[in-house]
Design a protein around this motif. Structure first.
Motif, mmCIF file in Angstrom:
data_model
loop_
_atom_site.group_PDB
_atom_site.id
_atom_site.type_symbol
_atom_site.label_atom_id
_atom_site.label_comp_id
_atom_site.label_asym_id
_atom_site.label_seq_id
_atom_site.Cartn_x
_atom_site.Cartn_y
_atom_site.Cartn_z
ATOM 1 N N SER A 101 38.253 38.036 39.101
ATOM 2 C CA SER A 101 37.894 37.413 37.820
ATOM 3 C C SER A 101 38.738 36.164 37.547
ATOM 4 C CB SER A 101 38.077 38.419 36.693
ATOM 5 O OG SER A 101 39.386 38.932 36.721
ATOM 6 N N ILE A 102 39.458 35.691 38.566
ATOM 7 C CA ILE A 102 40.308 34.490 38.493
ATOM 8 C C ILE A 102 41.298 34.552 37.340
ATOM 9 C CG2 ILE A 102 40.271 32.039 39.068
ATOM 10 C CD1 ILE A 102 37.418 32.018 39.351
ATOM 11 N N MET A 103 41.828 35.742 37.074
ATOM 12 C CA MET A 103 42.974 35.783 36.170
ATOM 13 C C MET A 103 44.229 35.436 36.947
ATOM 14 S SD MET A 103 42.509 38.912 33.587
ATOM 15 C CE MET A 103 41.126 39.879 34.082
ATOM 16 N N GLU A 104 44.145 35.640 38.265
ATOM 17 C CA GLU A 104 45.214 35.219 39.184
ATOM 18 C C GLU A 104 44.547 34.473 40.331
ATOM 19 O OE1 GLU A 104 48.369 35.784 38.739
ATOM 20 O OE2 GLU A 104 48.555 37.564 37.453
ATOM 21 N N ARG A 105 45.345 33.630 40.980
ATOM 22 C CA ARG A 105 44.851 32.934 42.172
ATOM 23 C C ARG A 105 45.606 33.476 43.378
ATOM 24 N NH1 ARG A 105 40.555 29.134 41.299
ATOM 25 N NH2 ARG A 105 40.919 28.036 39.339
ATOM 26 N N HIS A 150 30.418 31.683 47.338
ATOM 27 C CA HIS A 150 31.163 30.566 46.748
ATOM 28 C C HIS A 150 32.660 30.847 46.825
ATOM 29 C CE1 HIS A 150 27.678 28.495 44.927
ATOM 30 N NE2 HIS A 150 27.183 29.723 44.835
ATOM 31 N N ASP A 151 33.399 29.878 47.343
ATOM 32 C CA ASP A 151 34.845 30.028 47.457
ATOM 33 C C ASP A 151 35.470 29.839 46.074
ATOM 34 O OD1 ASP A 151 37.491 29.985 48.019
ATOM 35 O OD2 ASP A 151 37.350 28.543 49.678
ATOM 36 N N LEU A 152 36.157 30.873 45.586
ATOM 37 C CA LEU A 152 36.719 30.792 44.230
ATOM 38 C C LEU A 152 37.863 29.783 44.136
ATOM 39 C CD1 LEU A 152 36.747 34.429 42.833
ATOM 40 C CD2 LEU A 152 34.996 32.666 42.675
ATOM 41 N N SER A 153 38.478 29.417 45.285
ATOM 42 C CA SER A 153 39.567 28.437 45.208
ATOM 43 C C SER A 153 39.011 27.064 44.841
ATOM 44 C CB SER A 153 40.322 28.371 46.532
ATOM 45 O OG SER A 153 39.462 27.878 47.541
ATOM 46 N N LYS A 200 38.315 24.666 34.310
ATOM 47 C CA LYS A 200 37.250 24.549 33.313
ATOM 48 C C LYS A 200 36.034 25.399 33.651
ATOM 49 C CE LYS A 200 37.681 20.107 30.935
ATOM 50 N NZ LYS A 200 38.054 20.808 29.731
ATOM 51 N N GLN A 201 35.855 25.694 34.948
ATOM 52 C CA GLN A 201 34.663 26.447 35.363
ATOM 53 C C GLN A 201 34.869 27.951 35.286
ATOM 54 O OE1 GLN A 201 34.513 24.476 39.182
ATOM 55 N NE2 GLN A 201 32.572 23.496 38.659
ATOM 56 N N ILE A 202 36.117 28.376 35.118
ATOM 57 C CA ILE A 202 36.410 29.814 35.129
ATOM 58 C C ILE A 202 35.544 30.599 34.134
ATOM 59 C CG2 ILE A 202 38.198 31.539 34.663
ATOM 60 C CD1 ILE A 202 40.210 29.642 35.903
ATOM 61 N N ILE A 224 30.485 38.225 35.734
ATOM 62 C CA ILE A 224 31.214 39.444 36.071
ATOM 63 C C ILE A 224 31.398 40.264 34.803
ATOM 64 C CG2 ILE A 224 33.358 40.377 37.008
ATOM 65 C CD1 ILE A 224 33.783 37.632 38.354
ATOM 66 N N GLY A 225 30.859 41.483 34.799
ATOM 67 C CA GLY A 225 31.117 42.373 33.673
ATOM 68 C C GLY A 225 32.419 43.105 33.928
#
Lengths: 330, 230
Positions: free
Chosen positions: B49-53, B64-67, B72-74, B81-82
Protein backbone atom coordinates in the motif's frame (compact mmCIF):
# COMPACT_ATOMS: atom_id res chain seq x y z
CA UNK A 1 -9.18 7.22 -12.01
CA UNK A 2 -7.21 4.08 -11.59
CA UNK A 3 -3.50 4.05 -12.25
CA UNK A 4 -2.94 0.35 -12.00
CA UNK A 5 -6.09 -1.10 -13.54
CA UNK A 6 -7.03 0.43 -16.83
CA UNK A 7 -10.19 -1.55 -17.25
CA UNK A 8 -11.48 -0.42 -13.87
CA UNK A 9 -14.21 2.22 -13.85
CA UNK A 10 -13.77 3.90 -10.58
CA UNK A 11 -15.25 7.28 -9.84
CA UNK A 12 -15.91 7.85 -13.33
CA UNK A 13 -18.51 5.85 -15.08
CA UNK A 14 -21.35 8.13 -14.14
CA UNK A 15 -19.45 11.34 -13.75
CA UNK A 16 -17.73 11.37 -17.09
CA UNK A 17 -21.07 11.58 -18.80
CA UNK A 18 -21.85 14.92 -17.16
CA UNK A 19 -21.87 17.98 -19.38
CA UNK A 20 -19.75 21.02 -18.68
CA UNK A 21 -22.56 22.93 -16.98
CA UNK A 22 -23.35 19.97 -14.76
CA UNK A 23 -19.67 19.68 -13.92
CA UNK A 24 -19.45 23.34 -12.94
CA UNK A 25 -22.56 22.98 -10.82
CA UNK A 26 -21.12 19.84 -9.24
CA UNK A 27 -17.90 21.73 -8.48
CA UNK A 28 -19.77 24.51 -6.69
CA UNK A 29 -22.12 22.14 -4.91
CA UNK A 30 -19.09 20.13 -3.79
CA UNK A 31 -17.36 23.22 -2.48
CA UNK A 32 -20.45 24.50 -0.74
CA UNK A 33 -20.75 21.08 0.88
CA UNK A 34 -17.18 21.38 2.17
CA UNK A 35 -17.83 24.94 3.24
CA UNK A 36 -20.86 23.88 5.27
CA UNK A 37 -19.04 20.80 6.55
CA UNK A 38 -16.27 23.06 7.86
CA UNK A 39 -18.92 25.13 9.64
CA UNK A 40 -20.26 21.90 11.11
CA UNK A 41 -16.79 21.03 12.40
CA UNK A 42 -16.53 24.42 14.08
CA UNK A 43 -19.97 23.89 15.60
CA UNK A 44 -19.09 20.48 17.00
CA UNK A 45 -15.98 21.74 18.77
CA UNK A 46 -16.83 25.38 19.40
CA UNK A 47 -14.61 26.43 22.32
CA UNK A 48 -11.24 26.76 20.54
CA UNK A 49 -12.98 28.26 17.54
CA UNK A 50 -14.83 30.83 19.63
CA UNK A 51 -11.60 31.87 21.33
CA UNK A 52 -9.79 32.16 18.02
CA UNK A 53 -12.61 34.08 16.40
CA UNK A 54 -12.76 36.46 19.38
CA UNK A 55 -9.03 37.15 19.15
CA UNK A 56 -9.38 37.68 15.40
CA UNK A 57 -12.29 40.03 15.97
CA UNK A 58 -10.27 42.18 18.36
CA UNK A 59 -7.21 42.12 16.10
CA UNK A 60 -9.30 43.18 13.13
CA UNK A 61 -11.22 45.82 15.10
CA UNK A 62 -8.09 47.87 15.75
CA UNK A 63 -7.05 48.43 12.12
CA UNK A 64 -10.67 48.95 11.09
CA UNK A 65 -11.12 51.60 13.76
CA UNK A 66 -7.96 53.25 12.52
CA UNK A 67 -9.45 53.20 9.07
CA UNK A 68 -12.66 54.82 10.32
CA UNK A 69 -10.66 57.46 12.21
CA UNK A 70 -8.54 58.17 9.14
CA UNK A 71 -11.67 58.41 7.01
CA UNK A 72 -13.28 60.90 9.39
CA UNK A 73 -10.03 62.82 9.76
CA UNK A 74 -9.93 63.14 6.01
CA UNK A 75 -13.37 64.71 5.89
CA UNK A 76 -12.28 67.13 8.63
CA UNK A 77 -9.07 67.82 6.75
CA UNK A 78 -11.05 68.71 3.68
CA UNK A 79 -12.61 71.58 5.61
CA UNK A 80 -9.13 72.72 6.47
CA UNK A 81 -7.95 72.52 2.90
CA UNK A 82 -9.32 76.06 2.58
CA UNK A 83 -6.36 77.04 4.67
CA UNK A 84 -4.24 76.68 1.58
CA UNK A 85 -5.97 79.69 0.18
CA UNK A 86 -3.92 82.59 -1.08
CA UNK A 87 -5.33 86.08 -0.81
CA UNK A 88 -3.85 88.53 -3.31
CA UNK A 89 -4.46 92.19 -2.53
CA UNK A 90 -4.32 94.20 -5.72
CA UNK A 91 -3.07 97.72 -6.27
CA UNK A 92 -5.87 100.25 -6.01
CA UNK A 93 -4.90 102.14 -9.16
CA UNK A 94 -5.84 99.40 -11.62
CA UNK A 95 -8.57 99.89 -14.19
CA UNK A 96 -11.42 97.39 -14.50
CA UNK A 97 -9.98 96.12 -17.74
CA UNK A 98 -6.57 95.56 -16.23
CA UNK A 99 -8.19 93.70 -13.36
CA UNK A 100 -10.16 91.45 -15.72
CA UNK A 101 -7.04 90.58 -17.70
CA UNK A 102 -5.19 89.82 -14.51
CA UNK A 103 -7.96 87.55 -13.20
CA UNK A 104 -7.87 85.65 -16.49
CA UNK A 105 -4.11 85.45 -16.34
CA UNK A 106 -4.18 83.94 -12.86
CA UNK A 107 -7.00 81.61 -13.81
CA UNK A 108 -4.86 80.18 -16.60
CA UNK A 109 -1.94 79.62 -14.26
CA UNK A 110 -0.95 75.95 -14.27
CA UNK A 111 -0.96 75.55 -10.50
CA UNK A 112 -4.27 77.24 -9.83
CA UNK A 113 -7.51 75.36 -9.27
CA UNK A 114 -9.94 78.20 -8.79
CA UNK A 115 -9.93 81.97 -8.60
CA UNK A 116 -12.56 84.08 -6.89
CA UNK A 117 -12.52 87.79 -7.45
CA UNK A 118 -13.86 89.92 -4.62
CA UNK A 119 -14.23 93.51 -5.74
CA UNK A 120 -13.79 96.32 -3.28
CA UNK A 121 -17.55 97.05 -3.41
CA UNK A 122 -18.42 93.46 -2.60
CA UNK A 123 -15.95 93.51 0.23
CA UNK A 124 -17.45 96.70 1.55
CA UNK A 125 -20.99 95.31 1.40
CA UNK A 126 -19.90 92.22 3.22
CA UNK A 127 -18.12 94.28 5.83
CA UNK A 128 -21.20 96.44 6.25
CA UNK A 129 -23.40 93.45 6.90
CA UNK A 130 -21.05 91.61 9.20
CA UNK A 131 -19.66 94.46 11.23
CA UNK A 132 -22.80 96.51 11.81
CA UNK A 133 -20.93 99.73 10.99
CA UNK A 134 -23.33 100.36 8.09
CA UNK A 135 -24.13 103.97 8.86
CA UNK A 136 -20.61 104.90 9.77
CA UNK A 137 -19.33 103.56 6.51
CA UNK A 138 -21.64 105.83 4.57
CA UNK A 139 -19.58 108.71 5.85
CA UNK A 140 -16.56 107.53 3.96
CA UNK A 141 -15.89 109.38 0.72
CA UNK A 142 -14.10 106.60 -1.07
CA UNK A 143 -13.98 102.85 -0.59
CA UNK A 144 -10.78 102.17 1.36
CA UNK A 145 -10.75 98.48 0.65
CA UNK A 146 -8.58 96.92 -2.09
CA UNK A 147 -9.76 94.43 -4.70
CA UNK A 148 -8.93 90.94 -3.58
CA UNK A 149 -8.27 87.82 -5.56
CA UNK A 150 -8.73 84.56 -3.67
CA UNK A 151 -6.62 81.85 -5.26
CA UNK A 152 -7.12 78.18 -4.47
CA UNK A 153 -4.16 76.12 -5.67
CA UNK A 154 -4.51 72.68 -7.22
CA UNK A 155 -4.45 69.88 -4.63
CA UNK A 156 -0.81 69.04 -5.27
CA UNK A 157 0.19 72.66 -4.62
CA UNK A 158 -2.03 73.03 -1.57
CA UNK A 159 0.59 71.60 0.77
CA UNK A 160 2.55 74.03 2.83
CA UNK A 161 5.77 74.47 0.87
CA UNK A 162 4.43 74.45 -2.72
CA UNK A 163 1.71 76.85 -1.62
CA UNK A 164 4.40 79.18 -0.31
CA UNK A 165 6.29 78.92 -3.59
CA UNK A 166 3.13 79.78 -5.49
CA UNK A 167 2.57 82.76 -3.23
CA UNK A 168 6.05 84.18 -3.95
CA UNK A 169 5.49 83.59 -7.63
CA UNK A 170 2.17 85.43 -7.64
CA UNK A 171 3.48 88.25 -5.47
CA UNK A 172 6.04 89.05 -8.13
CA UNK A 173 3.28 90.02 -10.54
CA UNK A 174 3.04 93.73 -11.11
CA UNK A 175 -0.69 94.04 -10.27
CA UNK A 176 -0.30 92.51 -6.83
CA UNK A 177 0.44 94.72 -3.89
CA UNK A 178 0.94 91.83 -1.50
CA UNK A 179 -0.29 88.30 -0.88
CA UNK A 180 -1.07 86.37 2.25
CA UNK A 181 -0.91 82.72 3.20
CA UNK A 182 -0.83 81.35 6.70
CA UNK A 183 1.47 78.42 6.19
CA UNK A 184 2.99 77.49 9.52
CA UNK A 185 -0.08 75.88 11.04
CA UNK A 186 -0.95 74.21 7.78
CA UNK A 187 2.51 72.74 7.62
CA UNK A 188 2.24 71.41 11.17
CA UNK A 189 -1.21 69.98 10.55
CA UNK A 190 -0.03 68.16 7.45
CA UNK A 191 2.97 66.74 9.27
CA UNK A 192 0.84 65.48 12.13
CA UNK A 193 -1.75 64.00 9.79
CA UNK A 194 0.84 62.14 7.74
CA UNK A 195 2.49 60.85 10.91
CA UNK A 196 -0.86 59.54 12.14
CA UNK A 197 -1.59 57.92 8.78
CA UNK A 198 1.80 56.21 8.64
CA UNK A 199 1.47 54.96 12.21
CA UNK A 200 -1.96 53.55 11.46
CA UNK A 201 -0.74 51.94 8.27
CA UNK A 202 2.14 50.12 9.92
CA UNK A 203 0.04 49.07 12.93
CA UNK A 204 -2.61 47.81 10.55
CA UNK A 205 -0.07 45.69 8.69
CA UNK A 206 1.21 44.24 11.97
CA UNK A 207 -2.29 43.39 13.16
CA UNK A 208 -3.13 41.73 9.85
CA UNK A 209 0.03 39.62 10.15
CA UNK A 210 -1.06 38.63 13.64
CA UNK A 211 -4.44 37.54 12.26
CA UNK A 212 -2.69 35.29 9.72
CA UNK A 213 -0.49 33.79 12.44
CA UNK A 214 -3.38 33.22 14.86
CA UNK A 215 -5.45 31.43 12.22
CA UNK A 216 -2.41 29.43 11.16
CA UNK A 217 -1.72 28.29 14.69
CA UNK A 218 -5.32 27.34 15.42
CA UNK A 219 -5.55 25.35 12.20
CA UNK A 220 -2.25 23.65 12.97
CA UNK A 221 -3.58 22.53 16.34
CA UNK A 222 -6.83 21.27 14.87
CA UNK A 223 -4.89 19.29 12.27
CA UNK A 224 -2.82 17.70 15.03
CA UNK A 225 -6.02 16.93 16.94
CA UNK A 226 -7.46 15.17 13.93
CA UNK A 227 -4.30 13.24 13.12
CA UNK A 228 -6.08 9.90 13.36
CA UNK A 229 -8.82 10.94 10.98
CA UNK A 230 -6.29 12.27 8.48
CA UNK A 231 -4.39 8.98 8.62
CA UNK A 232 -7.56 7.05 7.82
CA UNK A 233 -8.32 9.42 4.95
CA UNK A 234 -4.86 8.84 3.54
CA UNK A 235 -5.28 5.08 3.90
CA UNK A 236 -8.46 5.01 1.87
CA UNK A 237 -6.87 7.04 -0.90
CA UNK A 238 -7.65 10.69 -0.23
CA UNK A 239 -5.37 13.14 -2.02
CA UNK A 240 -3.64 15.85 -0.01
CA UNK A 241 -5.89 18.39 -1.72
CA UNK A 242 -9.00 16.60 -0.49
CA UNK A 243 -7.70 16.51 3.08
CA UNK A 244 -6.61 20.15 2.97
CA UNK A 245 -9.89 21.56 1.76
CA UNK A 246 -11.94 21.46 4.97
CA UNK A 247 -9.11 23.14 6.88
CA UNK A 248 -8.85 25.89 4.28
CA UNK A 249 -12.59 26.43 4.56
CA UNK A 250 -12.29 26.54 8.34
CA UNK A 251 -9.73 29.34 7.95
CA UNK A 252 -12.18 31.12 5.68
CA UNK A 253 -14.93 30.82 8.31
CA UNK A 254 -12.62 32.10 11.05
CA UNK A 255 -11.89 35.13 8.89
CA UNK A 256 -15.59 35.65 8.22
CA UNK A 257 -16.61 35.52 11.87
CA UNK A 258 -13.61 37.61 12.93
CA UNK A 259 -14.59 40.25 10.39
CA UNK A 260 -18.19 40.14 11.60
CA UNK A 261 -17.10 40.70 15.20
CA UNK A 262 -14.84 43.57 14.11
CA UNK A 263 -17.70 45.20 12.26
CA UNK A 264 -20.07 44.79 15.21
CA UNK A 265 -17.59 46.27 17.66
CA UNK A 266 -16.96 49.24 15.37
CA UNK A 267 -20.69 49.92 15.15
CA UNK A 268 -21.04 49.68 18.93
CA UNK A 269 -18.08 52.00 19.49
CA UNK A 270 -19.38 54.53 16.98
CA UNK A 271 -22.77 54.49 18.65
CA UNK A 272 -21.09 54.98 22.01
CA UNK A 273 -18.89 57.84 20.77
CA UNK A 274 -21.36 59.64 18.54
CA UNK A 275 -22.97 61.50 21.51
CA UNK A 276 -19.76 63.12 22.64
CA UNK A 277 -18.66 63.85 19.07
CA UNK A 278 -21.91 65.69 18.41
CA UNK A 279 -21.39 67.74 21.56
CA UNK A 280 -17.88 68.74 20.51
CA UNK A 281 -18.98 69.48 16.96
CA UNK A 282 -21.79 71.68 18.29
CA UNK A 283 -19.33 73.63 20.42
CA UNK A 284 -17.29 74.31 17.29
CA UNK A 285 -20.43 75.17 15.35
CA UNK A 286 -19.67 72.40 12.94
CA UNK A 287 -22.13 69.94 11.50
CA UNK A 288 -19.48 67.22 11.55
CA UNK A 289 -20.87 63.74 12.16
CA UNK A 290 -18.93 60.51 12.61
CA UNK A 291 -19.40 58.26 9.64
CA UNK A 292 -19.14 54.50 10.09
CA UNK A 293 -18.44 51.78 7.56
CA UNK A 294 -20.50 51.83 4.40
CA UNK A 295 -21.89 48.59 3.02
CA UNK A 296 -19.09 48.38 0.46
CA UNK A 297 -16.50 48.96 3.15
CA UNK A 298 -18.07 46.31 5.34
CA UNK A 299 -17.99 43.83 2.47
CA UNK A 300 -14.35 44.76 1.94
CA UNK A 301 -13.62 44.21 5.62
CA UNK A 302 -15.19 40.76 5.45
CA UNK A 303 -13.36 39.90 2.24
CA UNK A 304 -10.03 41.04 3.65
CA UNK A 305 -10.53 39.12 6.89
CA UNK A 306 -11.61 36.01 4.99
CA UNK A 307 -8.54 36.39 2.80
CA UNK A 308 -6.34 36.67 5.87
CA UNK A 309 -7.99 33.60 7.41
CA UNK A 310 -7.53 31.63 4.22
CA UNK A 311 -3.88 32.58 3.84
CA UNK A 312 -3.25 31.78 7.51
CA UNK A 313 -4.59 28.28 7.09
CA UNK A 314 -2.92 27.85 3.70
CA UNK A 315 0.44 28.64 5.30
CA UNK A 316 0.26 25.67 7.67
CA UNK A 317 -2.11 23.19 6.05
CA UNK A 318 0.18 21.92 3.30
CA UNK A 319 3.14 21.27 5.53
CA UNK A 320 1.18 19.84 8.45
CA UNK A 321 -0.72 17.39 6.27
CA UNK A 322 2.49 16.24 4.59
CA UNK A 323 3.86 15.48 8.05
CA UNK A 324 1.04 13.12 8.95
CA UNK A 325 1.53 9.71 7.38
CA UNK A 326 -0.32 6.53 8.29
CA UNK A 327 2.18 4.48 10.17
CA UNK A 328 2.74 2.09 13.07
CA UNK A 329 0.14 -0.63 13.34
CA UNK A 330 -1.73 -0.30 10.07
CA UNK B 1 -1.52 -9.42 -9.34
CA UNK B 2 0.87 -8.74 -6.49
CA UNK B 3 4.48 -9.63 -7.28
CA UNK B 4 7.54 -9.19 -5.05
CA UNK B 5 11.00 -9.46 -6.62
CA UNK B 6 13.94 -9.78 -4.24
CA UNK B 7 12.43 -7.21 -1.93
CA UNK B 8 14.39 -6.17 1.16
CA UNK B 9 13.44 -3.56 3.70
CA UNK B 10 15.68 -2.27 6.45
CA UNK B 11 14.77 0.47 8.86
CA UNK B 12 17.18 3.11 10.05
CA UNK B 13 19.27 1.62 12.83
CA UNK B 14 20.00 -1.45 10.74
CA UNK B 15 16.89 -3.47 11.58
CA UNK B 16 16.27 -5.88 8.71
CA UNK B 17 12.48 -6.21 8.46
CA UNK B 18 12.41 -8.14 5.17
CA UNK B 19 15.16 -9.91 3.28
CA UNK B 20 14.99 -10.86 -0.39
CA UNK B 21 11.30 -11.70 -0.48
CA UNK B 22 9.91 -12.98 -3.78
CA UNK B 23 6.43 -14.27 -4.47
CA UNK B 24 3.54 -13.79 -6.85
CA UNK B 25 -0.12 -13.74 -5.97
CA UNK B 26 -2.27 -14.41 -9.03
CA UNK B 27 -5.37 -12.42 -9.92
CA UNK B 28 -8.30 -13.83 -7.99
CA UNK B 29 -6.08 -15.76 -5.62
CA UNK B 30 -6.58 -15.82 -1.85
CA UNK B 31 -3.52 -16.29 0.37
CA UNK B 32 -2.49 -16.04 3.99
CA UNK B 33 0.63 -14.37 5.31
CA UNK B 34 1.77 -15.71 8.62
CA UNK B 35 4.63 -15.59 11.08
CA UNK B 36 5.42 -14.41 14.60
CA UNK B 37 4.85 -10.79 15.49
CA UNK B 38 7.89 -8.93 14.27
CA UNK B 39 8.47 -11.37 11.43
CA UNK B 40 7.68 -8.64 8.90
CA UNK B 41 4.02 -9.27 8.03
CA UNK B 42 2.94 -5.68 8.55
CA UNK B 43 5.99 -4.36 6.72
CA UNK B 44 5.16 -6.54 3.74
CA UNK B 45 1.60 -5.21 3.61
CA UNK B 46 2.86 -1.64 3.99
CA UNK B 47 5.07 -2.12 0.94
CA UNK B 48 2.01 -3.04 -1.11
CA UNK B 49 0.00 0.00 0.00
CA UNK B 50 3.14 2.21 -0.31
CA UNK B 51 3.14 3.21 3.32
CA UNK B 52 6.78 2.14 3.13
CA UNK B 53 9.16 1.88 0.20
CA UNK B 54 11.48 -1.12 -0.21
CA UNK B 55 15.21 -0.63 0.43
CA UNK B 56 15.97 -3.00 -2.43
CA UNK B 57 14.01 -4.99 -5.01
CA UNK B 58 10.70 -4.22 -6.69
CA UNK B 59 7.01 -4.59 -5.89
CA UNK B 60 4.60 -4.92 -8.80
CA UNK B 61 0.83 -4.59 -8.82
CA UNK B 62 -0.86 -5.70 -12.02
CA UNK B 63 2.53 -5.39 -13.74
CA UNK B 64 3.12 -1.79 -12.61
CA UNK B 65 6.35 -1.15 -10.73
CA UNK B 66 5.42 0.67 -7.52
CA UNK B 67 8.85 2.35 -7.35
CA UNK B 68 7.71 4.41 -10.36
CA UNK B 69 4.67 5.70 -8.46
CA UNK B 70 5.27 9.26 -7.30
CA UNK B 71 4.16 10.62 -3.96
CA UNK B 72 1.24 12.39 -5.59
CA UNK B 73 0.01 9.18 -7.24
CA UNK B 74 -0.07 7.13 -4.04
CA UNK B 75 -3.70 7.99 -3.19
CA UNK B 76 -4.82 6.63 -6.55
CA UNK B 77 -2.97 3.37 -5.93
CA UNK B 78 -4.62 3.04 -2.52
CA UNK B 79 -8.05 3.36 -4.13
CA UNK B 80 -7.33 0.07 -5.88
CA UNK B 81 -6.50 -1.65 -2.60
CA UNK B 82 -9.07 -2.34 0.10
CA UNK B 83 -7.34 -2.36 3.47
CA UNK B 84 -8.63 -3.91 6.68
CA UNK B 85 -6.97 -3.32 10.03
CA UNK B 86 -6.92 -5.10 13.35
CA UNK B 87 -8.16 -1.99 15.17
CA UNK B 88 -10.72 -1.23 12.40
CA UNK B 89 -9.57 2.40 12.01
CA UNK B 90 -13.11 3.75 11.82
CA UNK B 91 -13.87 7.43 12.33
CA UNK B 92 -15.53 7.65 15.73
CA UNK B 93 -17.41 10.89 15.01
CA UNK B 94 -19.03 9.55 11.84
CA UNK B 95 -21.92 7.16 11.43
CA UNK B 96 -21.41 3.69 10.00
CA UNK B 97 -22.90 4.93 6.75
CA UNK B 98 -20.48 7.86 6.53
CA UNK B 99 -17.54 5.63 7.42
CA UNK B 100 -18.29 3.23 4.62
CA UNK B 101 -19.07 6.05 2.18
CA UNK B 102 -15.63 7.63 2.76
CA UNK B 103 -13.77 5.98 -0.16
CA UNK B 104 -16.66 6.88 -2.49
CA UNK B 105 -16.80 10.50 -1.33
CA UNK B 106 -13.07 10.76 -1.91
CA UNK B 107 -13.47 9.47 -5.44
CA UNK B 108 -16.27 11.95 -6.09
CA UNK B 109 -19.24 9.63 -6.54
CA UNK B 110 -22.71 11.15 -6.68
CA UNK B 111 -24.99 10.83 -3.67
CA UNK B 112 -27.34 8.36 -5.32
CA UNK B 113 -24.52 6.03 -6.33
CA UNK B 114 -23.00 6.34 -2.85
CA UNK B 115 -26.28 5.27 -1.21
CA UNK B 116 -26.63 2.32 -3.54
CA UNK B 117 -23.10 1.06 -3.04
CA UNK B 118 -22.99 1.60 0.73
CA UNK B 119 -26.26 -0.27 1.12
CA UNK B 120 -24.90 -3.14 -0.98
CA UNK B 121 -21.73 -3.28 1.13
CA UNK B 122 -23.71 -3.11 4.39
CA UNK B 123 -25.98 -5.85 3.16
CA UNK B 124 -23.00 -8.09 2.34
CA UNK B 125 -21.61 -7.77 5.87
CA UNK B 126 -25.09 -8.07 7.40
CA UNK B 127 -25.29 -4.65 9.05
CA UNK B 128 -27.93 -2.99 6.90
CA UNK B 129 -30.01 -2.08 9.97
CA UNK B 130 -27.10 -0.31 11.69
CA UNK B 131 -26.22 2.33 9.08
CA UNK B 132 -27.14 5.20 11.41
CA UNK B 133 -25.20 3.86 14.40
CA UNK B 134 -21.85 5.18 15.54
CA UNK B 135 -18.85 2.82 15.73
CA UNK B 136 -18.72 2.74 19.53
CA UNK B 137 -22.31 1.43 19.63
CA UNK B 138 -21.22 -1.76 17.83
CA UNK B 139 -19.41 -4.85 19.07
CA UNK B 140 -15.85 -5.64 18.03
CA UNK B 141 -16.96 -8.13 15.40
CA UNK B 142 -19.48 -5.69 13.99
CA UNK B 143 -16.89 -2.91 13.86
CA UNK B 144 -14.58 -5.23 11.95
CA UNK B 145 -17.37 -5.94 9.49
CA UNK B 146 -17.84 -2.20 9.01
CA UNK B 147 -14.10 -2.00 8.29
CA UNK B 148 -14.52 -4.73 5.68
CA UNK B 149 -17.52 -2.99 4.14
CA UNK B 150 -15.47 0.19 3.83
CA UNK B 151 -12.63 -1.75 2.18
CA UNK B 152 -14.88 -3.36 -0.44
CA UNK B 153 -17.37 -0.56 -1.09
CA UNK B 154 -15.55 0.66 -4.19
CA UNK B 155 -14.94 -2.94 -5.36
CA UNK B 156 -11.13 -2.83 -5.41
CA UNK B 157 -9.33 -5.67 -7.22
CA UNK B 158 -7.09 -6.25 -4.18
CA UNK B 159 -7.96 -6.75 -0.51
CA UNK B 160 -5.29 -6.59 2.19
CA UNK B 161 -6.08 -7.50 5.78
CA UNK B 162 -3.71 -7.11 8.71
CA UNK B 163 -4.75 -9.37 11.61
CA UNK B 164 -8.44 -8.89 10.84
CA UNK B 165 -9.45 -11.44 13.49
CA UNK B 166 -6.90 -10.39 16.09
CA UNK B 167 -9.46 -9.39 18.69
CA UNK B 168 -12.25 -11.79 17.83
CA UNK B 169 -13.29 -15.17 19.19
CA UNK B 170 -12.96 -18.24 16.87
CA UNK B 171 -16.60 -18.25 15.79
CA UNK B 172 -16.56 -14.56 14.77
CA UNK B 173 -13.16 -15.09 13.16
CA UNK B 174 -14.54 -17.78 10.96
CA UNK B 175 -17.46 -15.57 9.96
CA UNK B 176 -15.04 -12.86 8.93
CA UNK B 177 -12.99 -15.38 6.93
CA UNK B 178 -16.14 -16.59 5.16
CA UNK B 179 -16.72 -12.96 4.13
CA UNK B 180 -13.24 -12.81 2.62
CA UNK B 181 -13.93 -16.06 0.76
CA UNK B 182 -17.09 -14.52 -0.62
CA UNK B 183 -15.22 -11.50 -1.98
CA UNK B 184 -12.52 -13.80 -3.34
CA UNK B 185 -15.12 -15.84 -5.16
CA UNK B 186 -16.06 -12.80 -7.29
CA UNK B 187 -12.46 -12.36 -8.44
CA UNK B 188 -10.86 -10.14 -5.81
CA UNK B 189 -7.27 -11.03 -4.86
CA UNK B 190 -7.08 -11.35 -1.08
CA UNK B 191 -3.98 -11.34 1.13
CA UNK B 192 -4.58 -11.84 4.85
CA UNK B 193 -1.85 -11.45 7.44
CA UNK B 194 -2.65 -13.44 10.57
CA UNK B 195 -1.01 -15.54 13.25
CA UNK B 196 -4.19 -17.54 13.84
CA UNK B 197 -2.76 -20.86 12.64
CA UNK B 198 -5.82 -22.86 13.57
CA UNK B 199 -7.88 -20.75 11.26
CA UNK B 200 -5.38 -21.09 8.41
CA UNK B 201 -5.31 -24.84 8.84
CA UNK B 202 -9.07 -25.04 8.49
CA UNK B 203 -9.21 -22.83 5.39
CA UNK B 204 -6.68 -24.67 3.16
CA UNK B 205 -5.34 -21.72 1.19
CA UNK B 206 -1.87 -20.86 0.00
CA UNK B 207 0.18 -19.66 2.97
CA UNK B 208 3.31 -17.50 2.93
CA UNK B 209 5.29 -17.93 6.13
CA UNK B 210 7.76 -15.31 7.30
CA UNK B 211 10.40 -15.84 9.97
CA UNK B 212 12.69 -12.95 10.90
CA UNK B 213 12.07 -11.22 7.60
CA UNK B 214 12.70 -14.29 5.41
CA UNK B 215 10.18 -16.30 3.48
CA UNK B 216 10.53 -19.79 4.88
CA UNK B 217 7.54 -21.41 3.27
CA UNK B 218 5.24 -20.70 0.35
CA UNK B 219 2.47 -23.15 -0.33
CA UNK B 220 -0.39 -24.99 1.22
CA UNK B 221 0.18 -25.13 4.96
CA UNK B 222 0.67 -28.83 5.69
CA UNK B 223 -1.06 -29.66 8.91
CA UNK B 224 1.61 -32.03 10.19
CA UNK B 225 4.50 -29.54 10.08
CA UNK B 226 2.81 -26.34 11.20
CA UNK B 227 3.89 -26.90 14.78
CA UNK B 228 7.49 -27.55 13.76
CA UNK B 229 7.74 -24.47 11.57
CA UNK B 230 6.43 -21.97 14.03
Amino acid sequence: MSLLFKQRNSAGANQRKLGIVAKIIAFFVGNIRHWLAALGDIWRDPIPSILTVAVLGVSLTLPSIMYVVAKNAQSVEQHWQNAAEISLFLHTDLSDKQIQTFVKQVQLHAKVEKVTFVSNEQALDEFEQLSGFGDALNLLEANPLPNVLIVIPLAEYALASPAADLLTELEQMREVEFGKLDIEWLRRLNAVLSLIKDTMGSLGVLLCISVVLIVGNTIRLSIINRKEEIEVLKLVGATDGFIQRPFLFTGLWYGFFGGLIAWLSIEIMLYYLSGSIVRIADLYQSDFRLSGLSVAEMVNLLLISMGLGLSGSYLVVRKQILLIEPDSSI
Amino acid sequence: MIRFEQVSKSYSGGVQALQKISFHIQPGEMAFLTGHSGAGKSTLLKLISIMERPSAGHVFINGHDLSKISRKQIPYVRRDIGMIFQNHRLLRDNTIFDNIALPLIIEGYGLKEIRKRVDTALDKVGLLDKARYYPNMLSGGEQQRVGIARAVVNTPPILLADEPTGNLDPKLSLEIMRLFEEFNSVGTSVLIATHDLGLIARMKYRTLTLTKGRMVQDGLQAEENQGAEL
